[in-house]
Design a protein around this motif. Sequence first.
Motif: not given
Length: 341
Positions: A26-34, A210-214, A219-224
């Motif tokens: 849960r380091a800073p900016y971890n949402s980008y990493i996910y 993005a939460n791949m587990g859930a 935006y799905r296309i933006l995730f890709v």
Amino acid sequence: MSSKRIEWLDIAKGIGIFLVVYAHARAPYNSYIYNFHMPLFFLISGILYKSGRDLKSYIFRKIQTLYIPFVSWNLIFIIGKSILRHQEISVDYIIEVILTLQKDGEFLGATWFLGALFLITVIYKLLDYYISDMPSKRWILLGVFAAWGIIGFEITLPYMLSRTFILGFFYAIGNFGKEFFLDLKLNKTTIVYMVIAAGTFFVIGHYNSANMGANEYKYRILFVIGALAASYVTLCFSKIVGAMGRKYIFSLFRKGICLMGKKSVDIVIWQFVAFRIVIAIQLCLNGISLTKLLDYYPMYSERNGWWIAYTLAGIVIPIVWGIFLRGGIWGKVLRKIHVVN
């Protein structure tokens, strides 16, 4: 491709596994990493896929390197905890572990990666083996896995199989673009593309989640698109690191990241176990009984810079522990039965 390791891809895996632990801490900016760290790993695995290996030896190798470590360590932990807690062992759960559909959720949560990669690589190999050789073969394989990826996005399947379907698509992309990725050249054009891809990812990462587990994506296309852009940047950066000079500081940096890449399976298996050591330290410092150790997952608190301790522990301890497991008489036994490789 020869069997010799490709250093810059080990570096890419090292960067990837660092980001995995960083995000879990849960380091800073971890949402980008996910938004890209798991697609990166599967894309690299696709790049490394060797179609020339015969079916039997290929599957046998995947059983040794992915399936046996996944099942062995998860069963050891699940059965061991059941005995210590005097709890009945669920036969159904054991079967699900053997089928790579479940894993120990208190210590080995990240090992789902090994099970998912095993399923994807074996399915891809089977299709590659039984589909007749033709110019459009890789297009067909890409299309099949793209279709499964769409199903994964649209339908939330049990056992988080949607995540596996989606990651299979990135694996197929890796193999489809193998020559492009392996022939990446460090020139001005590549650097320009790298900067554009990095900017694209950071814009997408800012607005997307993005939460791949859930199986949840804003935006799905933006995730890709974002995952592919960030993976491209990581691969380019890995080439840069691999080309660094031989001065001590550069050499040490390169070798350190490369080591993490080579030991990525150890880090996947043991990172959350290592987190428990940091949790125990935090509990002691806060005057909380160690009997509460299992009440926190995957960590106690990342505040006040503790995410740094979790990140370091999640990388260093698994590497050291992996070296220990491979040493001595026990190491020979564990390697012989492929619990460690």
